[in-house]
Design an enzyme around this catalytic site. Structure first.
Site, PDB file in Angstrom:
ATOM      1  N   CYS A 109       0.874  -1.169   0.000  1.00  0.00           N
ATOM      2  CA  CYS A 109       0.000   0.000   0.000  1.00  0.00           C
ATOM      3  C   CYS A 109       0.912   1.219   0.000  1.00  0.00           C
ATOM      4  O   CYS A 109       1.695   1.411   0.936  1.00  0.00           O
ATOM      5  CB  CYS A 109      -0.905  -0.002   1.230  1.00  0.00           C
ATOM      6  SG  CYS A 109      -1.880   1.505   1.413  1.00  0.00           S
ATOM      7  N   CYS A 136      -5.140   6.407  -3.218  1.00  0.00           N
ATOM      8  CA  CYS A 136      -4.490   5.092  -3.253  1.00  0.00           C
ATOM      9  C   CYS A 136      -3.116   5.283  -3.875  1.00  0.00           C
ATOM     10  O   CYS A 136      -2.996   5.616  -5.057  1.00  0.00           O
ATOM     11  CB  CYS A 136      -5.313   4.100  -4.065  1.00  0.00           C
ATOM     12  SG  CYS A 136      -4.490   2.505  -4.290  1.00  0.00           S
TER      13      CYS A 136
END
Length: 245
Positions: A69, A191
């Site tokens: 991530c 993101c």
């Protein structure tokens, strides 16, 4: 237990460190619940490592594990530095490989794993998609209208390709990006690996230069670039609060 809530450009995380490595899927669902827990897109657990500054366990809010991530890498780097688990320049192990990061006050840069183009010839619903891996898989489509994002279409593609789904718009020399994230199962405010995937496709197609600004749904500014090995990803992170659970 003591946890810290972090926000990285609208992506939010619950973070803590421990010496015990074990499965924490149910804990992730509990802590990330927005009504009955702390509330977050993901849980990050930092663990000791013999070779690197630390390793992490990363869970999405639904309890599923993720290898990587981008925003989480920057948030946990700040947490590690703030808690004296690492110096301002560090390396740590993720499911996608080793990540390098540098902390300068609230500005954190991480160096992501080398990007991979998996498929450049996907056509779905009359749209051209690329499938790339920037730590986790991402579908990327370029659009002329970033204001329209079909969540039902994104959800169907997410399950068909087991990938996050992004639309991107070239705004002058920079990019605007919207992302549907698996594990959260909805659009998120930002993101990191999704922005990296959009940037890498745009750079490969010569739509943008090698260092640009990228704006996610949160409207904040991220800085992405390419070096000889991989993609660099820089932006501000915010320590929101400390809690006892």
């Amino acid at each position: 237990m003591r946890v810290v809530k972090y926000s990285a450009n609208g992506n939010d995380f619950v973070i803590f460190h421990t010496f015990v490595k074990k499965e924490r899927s149910e804990l992730a669902k509990l802590l990330c619940h927005r009504q009955n827990g702390v509330g977050a897109d993901g849980l990050i657990v930092l663990l000791p490592h013999k070779e690197y500054d630390f390793e992490w366990q990363f869970y999405n809010s639904d309890g599923s594990e993720a290898n990587m991530c981008g925003n989480g890498s920057r948030a946990c780097a700040h947490y590690a530095f703030d808690n004296e688990l690492a110096s301002s320049e560090m390396k740590f192990l993720t499911g996608a490989g080793v990540i390098g990061a540098f902390v300068d006050a609230d500005m954190v840069q991480s160096e992501l794993t080398p990007p991979k183009i998996i498929n450049q010839e996907i056509v779905e619903n009359g749209k051209s998609w690329w499938l790339l891996d920037t730590g986790v898989p991402h579908l990327v489509h370029f659009t002329d209208n970033i204001g329209e994002f079909d969540i039902q279409e994104a959800r169907a593609l997410r399950y068909k390709y087991n990938a996050n789904v992004n639309i991107a718009f070239v705004d002058g020399e920079n990019l605007r990006v919207r992302t549907y994230e698996r594990g959260v199962e909805n659009e998120t405010l930002a993101c990191g690996t999704g922005m990296a995937a959009c940037f890498y496709r745009a750079y490969t197609e010569k739509k943008v230069k090698n260092n640009i600004e990228v704006y996610p749904t949160s409207g904040e500014t991220l800085y992405l670039g390419v070096n000889e090995r991989t993609i660099t990803f820089k932006g501000r992170v915010k320590k929101v609060f400390v809690a006892e659970v």
